[in-house]
Structures are given as C-alpha cells and as structure tokens.
Scaffold this motif. Structure first.
Motif, PDB file in Angstrom:
ATOM      1  N   PRO A 240       3.904 -49.414  -4.706  1.00 33.49           N
ATOM      2  CA  PRO A 240       2.970 -49.655  -5.819  1.00 33.49           C
ATOM      3  C   PRO A 240       2.447 -48.312  -6.342  1.00 33.49           C
ATOM      4  CG  PRO A 240       1.939 -50.185  -3.722  1.00 33.49           C
ATOM      5  CD  PRO A 240       3.333 -49.769  -3.396  1.00 33.49           C
ATOM      6  N   CYS A 241       3.225 -47.713  -7.233  1.00 36.37           N
ATOM      7  CA  CYS A 241       2.990 -46.305  -7.634  1.00 36.37           C
ATOM      8  C   CYS A 241       1.596 -46.083  -8.218  1.00 36.37           C
ATOM      9  CB  CYS A 241       4.014 -45.872  -8.675  1.00 36.37           C
ATOM     10  SG  CYS A 241       5.697 -45.978  -8.087  1.00 36.37           S
ATOM     11  N   PHE A 242       1.213 -46.948  -9.143  1.00 37.44           N
ATOM     12  CA  PHE A 242      -0.072 -46.718  -9.806  1.00 37.44           C
ATOM     13  C   PHE A 242      -1.225 -46.828  -8.800  1.00 37.44           C
ATOM     14  CE2 PHE A 242      -3.809 -48.041 -12.296  1.00 37.44           C
ATOM     15  CZ  PHE A 242      -3.925 -46.925 -13.100  1.00 37.44           C
ATOM     16  N   ALA A 243      -1.159 -47.829  -7.948  1.00 36.59           N
ATOM     17  CA  ALA A 243      -2.234 -48.006  -6.957  1.00 36.59           C
ATOM     18  C   ALA A 243      -2.311 -46.799  -6.024  1.00 36.59           C
ATOM     19  CB  ALA A 243      -2.019 -49.301  -6.169  1.00 36.59           C
ATOM     20  N   ILE A 244      -1.168 -46.261  -5.637  1.00 37.92           N
ATOM     21  CA  ILE A 244      -1.163 -45.086  -4.747  1.00 37.92           C
ATOM     22  C   ILE A 244      -1.734 -43.872  -5.484  1.00 37.92           C
ATOM     23  CG2 ILE A 244       0.331 -43.476  -3.481  1.00 37.92           C
ATOM     24  CD1 ILE A 244       2.191 -45.926  -2.931  1.00 37.92           C
ATOM     25  N   TYR A 245      -1.383 -43.757  -6.751  1.00 38.03           N
ATOM     26  CA  TYR A 245      -1.934 -42.672  -7.587  1.00 38.03           C
ATOM     27  C   TYR A 245      -3.467 -42.751  -7.619  1.00 38.03           C
ATOM     28  CZ  TYR A 245      -3.483 -41.113 -12.290  1.00 38.03           C
ATOM     29  OH  TYR A 245      -4.175 -40.586 -13.344  1.00 38.03           O
ATOM     30  N   VAL A 246      -4.009 -43.965  -7.768  1.00 36.36           N
ATOM     31  CA  VAL A 246      -5.474 -44.097  -7.817  1.00 36.36           C
ATOM     32  C   VAL A 246      -6.087 -43.817  -6.438  1.00 36.36           C
ATOM     33  CG1 VAL A 246      -7.430 -45.576  -8.411  1.00 36.36           C
ATOM     34  CG2 VAL A 246      -5.312 -45.751  -9.733  1.00 36.36           C
ATOM     35  N   VAL A 247      -5.444 -44.304  -5.382  1.00 31.16           N
ATOM     36  CA  VAL A 247      -5.964 -44.017  -4.036  1.00 31.16           C
ATOM     37  C   VAL A 247      -6.042 -42.500  -3.833  1.00 31.16           C
ATOM     38  CG1 VAL A 247      -5.422 -44.122  -1.560  1.00 31.16           C
ATOM     39  CG2 VAL A 247      -5.213 -46.183  -2.970  1.00 31.16           C
ATOM     40  N   ARG A 248      -5.022 -41.795  -4.299  1.00 30.75           N
ATOM     41  CA  ARG A 248      -5.053 -40.330  -4.137  1.00 30.75           C
ATOM     42  C   ARG A 248      -6.249 -39.723  -4.884  1.00 30.75           C
ATOM     43  NH1 ARG A 248      -3.940 -35.963  -7.644  1.00 30.75           N
ATOM     44  NH2 ARG A 248      -4.200 -34.137  -6.328  1.00 30.75           N
ATOM     45  N   LEU A 249      -6.542 -40.240  -6.074  1.00 31.79           N
ATOM     46  CA  LEU A 249      -7.699 -39.719  -6.809  1.00 31.79           C
ATOM     47  C   LEU A 249      -9.003 -40.042  -6.081  1.00 31.79           C
ATOM     48  CD1 LEU A 249      -6.783 -40.517 -10.550  1.00 31.79           C
ATOM     49  CD2 LEU A 249      -6.624 -38.318  -9.356  1.00 31.79           C
ATOM     50  N   VAL A 250      -9.062 -41.230  -5.472  1.00 26.10           N
ATOM     51  CA  VAL A 250     -10.292 -41.618  -4.755  1.00 26.10           C
ATOM     52  C   VAL A 250     -10.499 -40.719  -3.527  1.00 26.10           C
ATOM     53  CG1 VAL A 250     -11.405 -43.459  -3.403  1.00 26.10           C
ATOM     54  CG2 VAL A 250     -10.305 -44.007  -5.590  1.00 26.10           C
ATOM     55  N   VAL A 251      -9.431 -40.455  -2.781  1.00 26.79           N
ATOM     56  CA  VAL A 251      -9.626 -39.624  -1.575  1.00 26.79           C
ATOM     57  C   VAL A 251      -9.887 -38.159  -1.959  1.00 26.79           C
ATOM     58  CG1 VAL A 251      -8.571 -41.142   0.139  1.00 26.79           C
ATOM     59  CG2 VAL A 251      -7.100 -39.555  -1.103  1.00 26.79           C
ATOM     60  N   LYS A 252      -9.336 -37.744  -3.089  1.00 30.14           N
ATOM     61  CA  LYS A 252      -9.631 -36.384  -3.598  1.00 30.14           C
ATOM     62  C   LYS A 252     -11.123 -36.305  -3.982  1.00 30.14           C
ATOM     63  CE  LYS A 252      -7.775 -33.253  -7.188  1.00 30.14           C
ATOM     64  NZ  LYS A 252      -8.542 -33.370  -8.433  1.00 30.14           N
ATOM     65  N   TRP A 253     -11.608 -37.333  -4.647  1.00 27.42           N
ATOM     66  CA  TRP A 253     -13.032 -37.399  -5.001  1.00 27.42           C
ATOM     67  C   TRP A 253     -13.899 -37.362  -3.740  1.00 27.42           C
ATOM     68  CZ3 TRP A 253     -16.205 -41.721  -3.795  1.00 27.42           C
ATOM     69  CH2 TRP A 253     -17.483 -41.729  -4.375  1.00 27.42           C
ATOM     70  N   LEU A 254     -13.469 -38.122  -2.730  1.00 28.27           N
ATOM     71  CA  LEU A 254     -14.241 -38.149  -1.476  1.00 28.27           C
ATOM     72  C   LEU A 254     -14.325 -36.761  -0.846  1.00 28.27           C
ATOM     73  CD1 LEU A 254     -13.136 -41.405   0.375  1.00 28.27           C
ATOM     74  CD2 LEU A 254     -15.479 -40.632   0.042  1.00 28.27           C
ATOM     75  N   GLU A 255     -13.202 -36.061  -0.845  1.00 30.27           N
ATOM     76  CA  GLU A 255     -13.186 -34.739  -0.218  1.00 30.27           C
ATOM     77  C   GLU A 255     -13.911 -33.708  -1.072  1.00 30.27           C
ATOM     78  OE1 GLU A 255      -8.892 -33.896   0.671  1.00 30.27           O
ATOM     79  OE2 GLU A 255      -9.730 -33.574   2.672  1.00 30.27           O
ATOM     80  N   GLY A 260     -16.662 -35.296   1.922  1.00 33.83           N
ATOM     81  CA  GLY A 260     -16.126 -35.845   3.171  1.00 33.83           C
ATOM     82  C   GLY A 260     -16.901 -37.044   3.684  1.00 33.83           C
ATOM     83  N   LEU A 261     -16.462 -37.558   4.822  1.00 30.51           N
ATOM     84  CA  LEU A 261     -17.021 -38.824   5.314  1.00 30.51           C
ATOM     85  C   LEU A 261     -18.441 -38.702   5.862  1.00 30.51           C
ATOM     86  CD1 LEU A 261     -14.065 -40.812   6.914  1.00 30.51           C
ATOM     87  CD2 LEU A 261     -14.802 -40.635   4.544  1.00 30.51           C
ATOM     88  N   GLU A 262     -18.777 -37.518   6.418  1.00 36.28           N
ATOM     89  CA  GLU A 262     -20.162 -37.364   6.912  1.00 36.28           C
ATOM     90  C   GLU A 262     -21.123 -37.511   5.736  1.00 36.28           C
ATOM     91  OE1 GLU A 262     -17.751 -35.254   7.681  1.00 36.28           O
ATOM     92  OE2 GLU A 262     -17.647 -35.173   9.885  1.00 36.28           O
ATOM     93  N   ALA A 263     -20.807 -36.805   4.646  1.00 37.72           N
ATOM     94  CA  ALA A 263     -21.666 -36.858   3.457  1.00 37.72           C
ATOM     95  C   ALA A 263     -21.679 -38.269   2.871  1.00 37.72           C
ATOM     96  CB  ALA A 263     -21.177 -35.847   2.424  1.00 37.72           C
ATOM     97  N   MET A 264     -20.514 -38.908   2.854  1.00 41.40           N
ATOM     98  CA  MET A 264     -20.432 -40.265   2.300  1.00 41.40           C
ATOM     99  C   MET A 264     -21.277 -41.225   3.132  1.00 41.40           C
ATOM    100  SD  MET A 264     -18.864 -41.737  -0.315  1.00 41.40           S
ATOM    101  CE  MET A 264     -20.430 -42.494  -0.663  1.00 41.40           C
ATOM    102  N   GLU A 265     -21.193 -41.078   4.448  1.00 48.03           N
ATOM    103  CA  GLU A 265     -21.966 -41.962   5.333  1.00 48.03           C
ATOM    104  C   GLU A 265     -23.473 -41.796   5.104  1.00 48.03           C
ATOM    105  OE1 GLU A 265     -20.861 -41.972   9.474  1.00 48.03           O
ATOM    106  OE2 GLU A 265     -22.785 -42.852  10.077  1.00 48.03           O
ATOM    107  N   ARG A 266     -23.905 -40.550   4.904  1.00 48.20           N
ATOM    108  CA  ARG A 266     -25.350 -40.319   4.656  1.00 48.20           C
ATOM    109  C   ARG A 266     -25.797 -41.085   3.411  1.00 48.20           C
ATOM    110  NH1 ARG A 266     -24.349 -35.136   6.518  1.00 48.20           N
ATOM    111  NH2 ARG A 266     -24.051 -34.240   4.439  1.00 48.20           N
ATOM    112  N   VAL A 267     -25.016 -40.988   2.359  1.00 48.61           N
ATOM    113  CA  VAL A 267     -25.372 -41.693   1.117  1.00 48.61           C
ATOM    114  C   VAL A 267     -25.344 -43.205   1.358  1.00 48.61           C
ATOM    115  CG1 VAL A 267     -24.731 -42.107  -1.294  1.00 48.61           C
ATOM    116  CG2 VAL A 267     -24.395 -39.835  -0.296  1.00 48.61           C
TER     117      VAL A 267
END
Ligand SMILES: Cc1ncc(COP(=O)(O)O)c(C=O)c1O
Length: 361
Positions: A240-255, A260-267
């Motif tokens: 599912p190319c488009f979905a994988i493309y969006v997942v990559r953007l989401v994890v890039k945004w997270l990083e 990262g996850l520590e900061a995300m967890e605090r929020v």
C-alpha cells in the motif's frame, strides 16, 4: 486551520497538520519526478527510499535492533488476529491471551477458529472490561502471551506489560503505538493498524523478532506467512504505497518536530491528565474506565442522562469538536487523544464540557 475542526475520531483519526500539508505540497509532483506519489511504481527508487527510510525511523523510535524486522502488511490489525496464531503457535503448546474487550475477544476467536489450544489466562469481562487484570499467570510453556496494549473501545490501557517469564509477548498496539516509551525486549511480535496513531487506513505495521521466524510453518499460504514479507522486505506484491508514504511522514514528524517518543509521551500525559482531572473534579460526567487502568489515548465517559446525548453531540459540532460519539457497541462518548490531537483540542473540549454541564446539570 482553514475550517478544520478539533478531531477526536477513534480511527481513522487526526493526522498531524504538517504531514497533511506536506502531502498536499507533494501531491502532483513527488520529489521532482513529475508524477504523484500515487502514480509511481513501488519498484522505483523514490518509493524504495520512502519504505527504507520509514523502516529506519520506526526502528530508531522504538529502539529496535538488528534482530527486528519492520513489515508493512495489509488486511488491517484484524488480519493479524489470524496471522499471529498461524505463524507463531508451537506444536503441543497453548497460545495464551488476556481478554480485555472487543479486539482481544476477536483475536481469541481467530486463534480458536484455527484449532489452536487457547488459554485465556486473564479477563476483565466480569466488570464489563472496565479494567486491566492485575494477576496474569502465564503458563511457562505457552507459545506466546497476547495482549491488547490499549483497548480503543473501553478506554483502558496496560500501564505495565505482564511479566511473562521468558514467554514472548505479542501485542496489538493499534491504538497506542508511538504514543509512549516502552521496552521492546520481551516482545516477539507487535502489530498496529496504522489508522490511529501512525498514518492512514490501508497498512498494518508489524515488528517481528528474528527468532520468531523459526516457528513459522513452511506450508503456510505465501501471503499469510511472515517469512514472505521478511524475505521480500514487504515487497512480495504491490504494497500500500500511499499509506506507507504517509506513515513515513508521520514518523519523520515524530522524530524531527515532536522530538521522539519521550517528548510525545509527555504531551500525551498532559492531554489525558487535563481531561481526566476534569472528569474527577465533578459528578455530571462519569468516566467508564477504572482509574488505575485508564487509557492515555481513548477517554470514555457517560452523561448522567441518555436524553442529553443528542444535545451534547450537537453542541460539540457547533463548537468545532468532532468524533466524540462512543463506539456503537458501548454507547456514551469517547475522546481519542492520539498523537496528532493538540493540547488546545483537549482544552477546547474541557471548556465545552464545563459549559454543557453548567447548563444541563
Ligand atoms: C486495538 C484494535 N485492534 C484492532 C482493530 C481492528 O483494526 P482493523 O480495522 O485495522 O482490522 C482496532 C480498530 O479499531 C483496534 O482499535
């Protein structure tokens, strides 16, 4: 926000605004190819780079190592309910499950349908799945212990994973992947439908540890074997190319944006505390999950009178708050506070709830 509302949907759910904006910018011409990401081959270099980068980022976020394979599969988390027992059961050993409501119950049913010996080692059915069981006895010879880390419908979540004494943990993390830090060491496999915290519908993330692959029976249908997707790096067939493309953007945004996850967890903890503290401070609304089992992701609550429900929903809509209706199987209300839901959304919801209680209490 250009007409956008605060979106509390349970899934598919809110995506980070910068991700949506990047999709919009790149939609007609991905990376100078002169084609949309929707139009390029999955065997092309630009797509391979997207998939590889998504894997690298997911590995960094979850602190995975060389033993872990990150896969992008189809069929939703529901397909994992059957792939897990098909691939990971061991001859002569039971597969162990904790039943914490709808999704666990469905996972158990699939394992049973496949004829596996299922041991339901703990359940919270006695109190309408409003809590996470504390005592979880794990048979030392079980093939694995399956838990649903976050129960999207009931609003409960494991705050600590069970001590499994070396029995590999398997978790459905569909509604809390990437929301907090956790130790991957005890996990043989984890999976998550992307459409809540990781991207759009259409792709399921699977992380499988190398040693689990030894169990995968040789005779499985190709499309149902984890080995196929490990060997072909999720590219046995068209992914599912488009979905994988969006997942990559989401994890890039997270990083890169969140940190990262520590900061995300605090929020996420701040957001959930805001709503739970309000629920605890009054007696108009009633939270349905037991306090020690409350989810940081899905906050479930009831009004004092079902007759007020329609007015509540209409008031939410007028205040620009969407997606709050509870799951059809349990009713009431549910605010899903996934990663992409900003603190301001929760502030606006609490303000609305206070006002509604004042007028109707
Ligand atoms: C915890 C959990 N597991 C599984 C599912 C089912 O996922 P899918 O629709 O991707 O099969 C959901 C969907 O809401 C869920 O919340």
């Amino acid at each position: 926000m250009g007409g956008r509302i605060f979106n509390f949907n349970a899934g598919p759910a809110a995506l980070p605004l910068p991700v949506l904006q990047e999709i919009q910018r790149e939609m007609l011409d991905y990376g100078g190819t002169g084609m949309s990401i929707l139009e390029i081959s999955h065997r092309s270099k630009p797509f391979e780079e997207i998939l590889d980068d998504a894997v690298v980022r997911i590995k960094r976020l979850l602190k995975l190592d060389a033993r872990h394979h990150v896969l992008f599969l189809q069929g939703g988390a529901s397909m994992q309910f059957l792939m897990v027992p098909m691939n990971l059961a061991l001859p002569g050993a039971a597969v162990a499950y904790v039943d914490t409501g709808t999704w666990s119950t469905k996972a158990i049913k699939e394992a049973r349908n496949l004829g596996k010996e299922v041991a339901v080692v703990a359940s919270s059915q006695d109190r309408d799945f409003s809590y996470i069981p504390k005592e979880i006895p794990v048979p030392s010879d079980a093939a694995y212990l399956h838990v649903t880390s976050n129960n999207t419908i009931r609003g409960t979540q494991f705050h600590r994973f069970p001590e499994s004494g070396g029995v590999p943990l398997v978790s459905d993390m569909s509604s809390d992947i990437f929301s907090r830090v956790f130790d991957v060491e005890p996990f043989g496999l984890l999976y998550a439908g992307a459409q809540k915290n990781a991207g759009p519908a259409g792709v399921t993330l699977v992380v499988i540890r190398e040693d689990m692959l030894e169990r995968v029976p040789k005779a499985l249908p190709t499309m149902l074997s984890y080995r196929t997707f490990v060997e072909k790096k999720s590219m046995f067939n068209t992914p599912p190319c488009f979905a994988i493309y969006v997942v990559r953007l989401v994890v890039k945004w997270l990083e890169e944006t969140v940190g990262g996850l520590e900061a995300m967890e605090r929020v996420n903890r701040r957001k959930a505390a805001l709503l739970y503290d309000y629920l605890d401070s009054q007696d108009f609304y009633r939270g349905t999950a037991q306090k020690d089992s409350r989810s940081l992701m899905n906050v479930t609550f009831l009004l004092p009178d079902a007759q007020l429900e329609q007015a509540f929903l209409e008031g939410c809509a007028a205040a620009g708050l969407g997606g709050l209706k509870g799951h059809r199987s349990v009713g009431g209300f549910r605010a899903s506070l996934y990663n992409a839901v900003p603190l301001e959304a929760v502030e606006a919801l609490v303000e609305f709830m206070k006002e509604f209680a004042r007028k109707n209490g």
